[in-house]
Motif scaffolding. Structure first.
Motif, PDB file in Angstrom:
ATOM      1  N   ARG A 405      17.767  17.463  20.138  1.00 45.40           N
ATOM      2  CA  ARG A 405      18.869  17.057  19.264  1.00 45.40           C
ATOM      3  C   ARG A 405      19.190  15.591  19.516  1.00 45.40           C
ATOM      4  N   LYS A 406      20.131  15.063  18.753  1.00 46.83           N
ATOM      5  CA  LYS A 406      20.535  13.668  18.923  1.00 46.83           C
ATOM      6  C   LYS A 406      21.942  13.606  19.521  1.00 46.83           C
ATOM      7  N   ASN A 407      22.112  12.648  20.425  1.00 46.91           N
ATOM      8  CA  ASN A 407      23.439  12.479  21.021  1.00 46.91           C
ATOM      9  C   ASN A 407      24.293  11.547  20.172  1.00 46.91           C
ATOM     10  N   LYS A 408      25.453  11.178  20.718  1.00 42.19           N
ATOM     11  CA  LYS A 408      26.372  10.340  19.938  1.00 42.19           C
ATOM     12  C   LYS A 408      25.794   8.967  19.635  1.00 42.19           C
ATOM     13  N   LYS A 409      24.853   8.527  20.465  1.00 44.00           N
ATOM     14  CA  LYS A 409      24.222   7.225  20.238  1.00 44.00           C
ATOM     15  C   LYS A 409      22.972   7.335  19.389  1.00 44.00           C
ATOM     16  N   ARG A 410      22.768   8.529  18.799  1.00 42.51           N
ATOM     17  CA  ARG A 410      21.649   8.802  17.897  1.00 42.51           C
ATOM     18  C   ARG A 410      20.297   8.748  18.625  1.00 42.51           C
TER      19      ARG A 410
END
Length: 576
Positions: A405-410
């Motif tokens: 998945r992607k985190n808040k920083k993409r």
């Protein structure tokens, strides 16, 4: 040579001082096979670490240090050995690169560096290297001194034989043996009490040489206090390595504006089994790690953890050093007329070394150590599945329970599913390992060529390592387990070698009619070296075989009884 203060720790509280004073001092004794060695021969040694308070084998330190230094204080070798109930062992092959001269064998534990005086073990070793031209350090050129030296040597040999004949139990019955014959000795408790011993059987030298230190000599001279130097709050001490080796280091900021306090530093040990340590720095950037298990791997990586890791470099302190000060080295000298003996012995050594592959020593099998996360994992052997191009595709198509998945920083990251209803997204990342090393930026391996991957394992449980929490563990093993060796960007990682000297089973020549090597020459000077011989029952027996070399041989047994009494016995016999 000064002691490295950076390896010390500060006593901050009254409890720290009390803890320091309650641990007794240690002493180290080393039984080694001879005080004169030629290039091409082995220095064998057995180490006894003793609790100074009760003279019993020490259970305090788990690591000991052994060095051979020259008369300038430079190290020829530095060994780090594991202590098991106060006992350790090792050896060193004398290469032709070491010049003739006088040396000191040094032994100590880190805890011993807190002593008031430098009372570590020190023994003389003289080396003859006939393959180098400069023999000025050991060559005696005055004929008048030769006569005096020879007279003194004759008196020494006579006294040794007298003491052996009258004061020791007879362990070897016969006085004369033939070449390639069996020598057997039986030991009973009325002759030698229960205890731990080391045994050396070696041809005697015709050189005047330094006296081999015995257990009785060493512990008789050691009449110092049973405690280390007195310390108070604010003083610095060397910590005892009670659970395993201590690794000291510090992080250095690339800019003074960067804080070095309370940063996480991670250690990864790759190999057959993985091990991870994560500790925090103090307010000066120092850190200490304890390795309670040793995997004898040389791929050990230490790295600052976190997104700001590029702002720092890591320095690892060397092993603790003793303050040797001004030591008196034995002045070993050889006579001009010894040339024939030196040539003969050098030829013997060359012949023996040329047949080493037929008479090898073997490494003792290490205990199998499980990975730190145990065996309760889900495993995917990729040979059993369709091979995709990248690790990302394999995770998506093959590995159930792991996703990307992607985190808040993409940025793409791995995530391990809990597998139960009501589970929520966690703020913690899984611990991701490849070939045992920590992967901090998951995108570094998400597109890794999966054709190089052997298997993928993962664990769903939350893990706490040091001050950090991880939601599960994901480990990738490559086919060659060489990911970190191939890594181009290594400047942020400190690679260190934590290998301990491995214990050996030393080869024993046998002549019983069935040995296929009976026809090869046998010029062994060292007929037996047994570094760890425990007497724990009524009758025990040991045997060895003589070689093709004739002359006088010396049988030496040294060690400590279960009650802490020093034992040193010497016998002589002939081979004709």
């Amino acid at each position: 040579m000064g002691i490295q203060a950076q390896r010390k720790s500060v006593l901050k509280t009254v409890e720290d001082v009390m803890g320091y004073t309650q641990i007794p001092k240690e002493n180290v004794f080393i039984h080694y096979n001879t005080t004169v060695l030629f290039a091409g021969e082995y220095l064998y040694y057995s180490l006894y670490c003793v609790n100074a308070k009760n003279d019993l084998l020490s259970t305090i330190s788990k690591i000991a240090y052994v060095k051979l230094i020259d008369d300038k204080g430079e190290s020829v070798f530095e060994h780090k050995i594991k202590l098991e109930n106060g006992l350790g062992q090792g050896d060193f092959f004398i290469p032709v690169s070491i010049p003739s001269g006088n040396y000191k064998l040094i032994g100590y534990t880190q805890w011993m560096l807190n002593s008031i005086e430098s009372d570590f073990f020190r023994g003389d070793v003289s080396i003859i290297n006939p393959y180098q031209g400069d023999q000025s350090k050991i060559l005696l050129t005055d004929p008048r001194k030769e006569t005096s030296e020879e007279h003194t040597q004759n008196k020494i040999v006579s006294r040794n034989n007298f003491e052996t004949k009258n004061n020791h139990p007879t362990l070897i019955k016969e006085k004369v043996y033939s070449k390639r014959s069996r020598v057997r000795f039986n030991i009973q408790k009325d002759q030698l009490l229960e205890g731990n011993y080391s045994i050396s059987v070696r041809k005697t030298d015709n050189f005047r040489k330094a006296k081999l230190i015995t257990t009785k000599d060493y512990f008789k001279l050691d009449s110092k206090s049973t405690m280390n130097a007195i310390r108070s709050i604010g003083d610095s001490i060397f910590l005892p390595e009670m659970r395993g080796e201590l690794i000291y280091g510090r992080i250095i900021p690339k800019d003074s504006a960067f804080s070095v306090s309370q940063l996480n530093v991670g250690l990864s040990i790759s190999g057959k089994t993985s091990d991870i340590k994560i500790v925090s720095t103090d307010n000066k950037g120092n850190f200490i790690m304890c390795l309670d298990q040793h995997h004898n791997e040389d791929r050990v990586m230490i790295e600052v953890q976190g997104e700001d890791k590029t702002n720092y470099t890591i320095l690892i302190d060397n092993i603790p050093e003793t303050d040797t000060g001004a030591m008196d080295f034995y002045s070993f000298k050889i006579k001009q007329k010894s040339l024939d003996e030196i040539i003969k012995r050098s030829i013997y050594n060359q012949i023996e070394n040329s047949f080493y592959n037929l008479k090898p020593d073997t490494i003792q099998d290490s205990k199998l150590i499980s990975s730190f996360y145990g065996k309760d994992y889900v495993s995917y052997d990729l040979d059993e599945y369709t091979r995709f191009s990248t690790l990302k595709e394999t995770i998506v198509e093959v590995v159930e329970g792991v996703r990307i998945r992607k985190n808040k920083k993409r940025k793409e990251i791995f995530s391990i599913q809990k597998g139960h209803a009501g589970s929520t997204k966690s703020n913690y990342l899984p611990l991701v390992l490849i070939d045992g090393g920590i992967v901090q930026d998951h995108e570094d391996i998400i597109n890794y060529d999966v054709r190089k991957v052997k298997n993928i394992r993962f664990i769903k449980d939350r893990y706490y390592i040091g001050t950090k929490a991880f939601d599960g563990i994901l480990e990738i093993k490559t086919l060659k387990e060489n990911y970190w060796e191939q890594l181009k960007e290594k400047d942020l990682i400190q690679f260190i070698d934590l290998k301990l000297l491995e214990k050996k089973r030393y080869y024993r020549q046998v002549y019983d009619g069935s040995n296929k090597n009976n026809r090869i020459p046998d010029y062994r000077l060292q007929l037996l070296w047994s570094p760890s011989f425990e007497i724990d029952r009524e009758d025990m027996a040991l045997e060895f075989y003589t070689s093709d070399i004739i002359g006088d041989f010396e049988f030496i047994i040294q060690g400590l009884t279960k009650n802490g009494n020093a034992v040193s016995i010497t016998h002589y016999f002939k081979v004709e």
